[in-house]
Design a protein around this motif. Structure first.
Motif, PDB file in Angstrom:
ATOM      1  N   PRO A  41      40.872  56.207  35.489  1.00  0.00           N
ATOM      2  CA  PRO A  41      41.913  55.244  35.112  1.00  0.00           C
ATOM      3  C   PRO A  41      42.834  54.816  36.251  1.00  0.00           C
ATOM      4  O   PRO A  41      43.141  53.635  36.401  1.00  0.00           O
ATOM      5  CB  PRO A  41      42.691  55.985  34.019  1.00  0.00           C
ATOM      6  CG  PRO A  41      41.678  56.889  33.399  1.00  0.00           C
ATOM      7  CD  PRO A  41      40.813  57.335  34.546  1.00  0.00           C
ATOM      8  N   ASN A  42      43.272  55.764  37.089  1.00  0.00           N
ATOM      9  CA  ASN A  42      44.193  55.398  38.168  1.00  0.00           C
ATOM     10  C   ASN A  42      43.517  54.597  39.280  1.00  0.00           C
ATOM     11  O   ASN A  42      44.189  53.964  40.079  1.00  0.00           O
ATOM     12  CB  ASN A  42      44.872  56.643  38.740  1.00  0.00           C
ATOM     13  CG  ASN A  42      43.910  57.535  39.487  1.00  0.00           C
ATOM     14  OD1 ASN A  42      42.810  57.807  39.023  1.00  0.00           O
ATOM     15  ND2 ASN A  42      44.332  58.006  40.641  1.00  0.00           N
ATOM     16  N   GLN A  43      42.189  54.608  39.313  1.00  0.00           N
ATOM     17  CA  GLN A  43      41.473  53.779  40.269  1.00  0.00           C
ATOM     18  C   GLN A  43      41.379  52.337  39.789  1.00  0.00           C
ATOM     19  O   GLN A  43      41.340  51.416  40.597  1.00  0.00           O
ATOM     20  CB  GLN A  43      40.057  54.327  40.499  1.00  0.00           C
ATOM     21  CG  GLN A  43      40.049  55.686  41.163  1.00  0.00           C
ATOM     22  CD  GLN A  43      38.658  56.282  41.179  1.00  0.00           C
ATOM     23  OE1 GLN A  43      37.986  56.327  40.146  1.00  0.00           O
ATOM     24  NE2 GLN A  43      38.232  56.747  42.340  1.00  0.00           N
ATOM     25  N   LEU A  44      41.367  52.163  38.494  1.00  0.00           N
ATOM     26  CA  LEU A  44      41.319  50.824  37.905  1.00  0.00           C
ATOM     27  C   LEU A  44      42.713  50.207  37.842  1.00  0.00           C
ATOM     28  O   LEU A  44      42.898  49.037  38.167  1.00  0.00           O
ATOM     29  CB  LEU A  44      40.712  50.886  36.501  1.00  0.00           C
ATOM     30  CG  LEU A  44      40.606  49.558  35.759  1.00  0.00           C
ATOM     31  CD1 LEU A  44      39.631  48.627  36.478  1.00  0.00           C
ATOM     32  CD2 LEU A  44      40.156  49.791  34.334  1.00  0.00           C
ATOM     33  N   GLU A  45      43.666  51.011  37.436  1.00  0.00           N
ATOM     34  CA  GLU A  45      45.049  50.537  37.293  1.00  0.00           C
ATOM     35  C   GLU A  45      45.958  51.473  38.078  1.00  0.00           C
ATOM     36  O   GLU A  45      46.237  52.593  37.632  1.00  0.00           O
ATOM     37  CB  GLU A  45      45.442  50.505  35.809  1.00  0.00           C
ATOM     38  CG  GLU A  45      46.854  50.083  35.539  1.00  0.00           C
ATOM     39  CD  GLU A  45      47.218  48.758  36.182  1.00  0.00           C
ATOM     40  OE1 GLU A  45      48.139  48.752  37.006  1.00  0.00           O
ATOM     41  OE2 GLU A  45      46.563  47.738  35.870  1.00  0.00           O
ATOM     42  N   THR A  46      46.413  51.031  39.236  1.00  0.00           N
ATOM     43  CA  THR A  46      47.168  51.904  40.138  1.00  0.00           C
ATOM     44  C   THR A  46      48.540  52.300  39.603  1.00  0.00           C
ATOM     45  O   THR A  46      49.165  53.214  40.141  1.00  0.00           O
ATOM     46  CB  THR A  46      47.317  51.245  41.518  1.00  0.00           C
ATOM     47  OG1 THR A  46      47.949  49.977  41.356  1.00  0.00           O
ATOM     48  CG2 THR A  46      45.958  51.088  42.186  1.00  0.00           C
ATOM     49  N   SER A  47      49.017  51.653  38.552  1.00  0.00           N
ATOM     50  CA  SER A  47      50.307  52.047  37.975  1.00  0.00           C
ATOM     51  C   SER A  47      50.201  53.317  37.122  1.00  0.00           C
ATOM     52  O   SER A  47      51.217  53.903  36.767  1.00  0.00           O
ATOM     53  CB  SER A  47      50.888  50.905  37.131  1.00  0.00           C
ATOM     54  OG  SER A  47      50.078  50.676  35.997  1.00  0.00           O
ATOM     55  N   ILE A  48      48.985  53.745  36.812  1.00  0.00           N
ATOM     56  CA  ILE A  48      48.783  54.989  36.058  1.00  0.00           C
ATOM     57  C   ILE A  48      48.998  56.158  37.009  1.00  0.00           C
ATOM     58  O   ILE A  48      48.364  56.247  38.062  1.00  0.00           O
ATOM     59  CB  ILE A  48      47.378  55.045  35.423  1.00  0.00           C
ATOM     60  CG1 ILE A  48      47.231  53.948  34.381  1.00  0.00           C
ATOM     61  CG2 ILE A  48      47.105  56.428  34.824  1.00  0.00           C
ATOM     62  CD1 ILE A  48      45.848  53.819  33.807  1.00  0.00           C
TER      63      ILE A  48
END
Length: 132
Positions: A41-48
């Motif tokens: 998830p954090n690779q797709l959406e860096t705000s995670i």
């Protein structure tokens, strides 16, 4: 292994079934991870922002969900009077990886399905091995 036998032989049987199924579920999970190479998830959406360091291998399927489902299905088979509680704890363990921000729901769902498939092979083997 639904039997009234207790003591050391039963404990050894429980540990053996869980350990063997666990190692097979690890192999199956790693095969999936390095076949599909799915991002986290954090690779797709860096705000995670994950709650703890993200493992340095692919996301899909979730190893934690795979292991938790495998273990809980084996334990539910061995201790049927506690099956609902055991499965609930296994589900919570898998869900925790989503809550922590290191897995997507598809990783969790696929891991659970994979873990159940592995456990069913071991349960079938345990039912047929003459230990009842």
């Amino acid at each position: 292994m639904r039997t009234t036998a207790s003591g050391a032989p039963r404990a050894a049987r429980v540990y053996a079934l869980i350990a063997a199924a666990f190692f097979d579920s690890f192999i199956a999970g790693q095969d999936g991870k390095f076949t599909y190479w799915y991002i986290r998830p954090n690779q797709l959406e860096t705000s995670i922002v994950p709650l703890f360091p993200v493992p340095n291998f692919p996301s899909y399927p979730s190893n934690h969900s795979t292991f938790s489902a495998t273990r809980s299905e084996i334990l539910a088979y061995l201790f049927p009077s506690h099956a609902d509680e055991i499965r609930a704890v296994g589900k919570e363990a898998g869900d925790s990886r989503i809550w922590a921000g290191i897995h997507f729901q598809i990783d969790n769902s696929s891991g659970v399905q994979l873990g159940r498939s592995v456990s069913q092979k071991f349960i079938a083997w345990a039912n047929a091995d003459g230990s009842q």
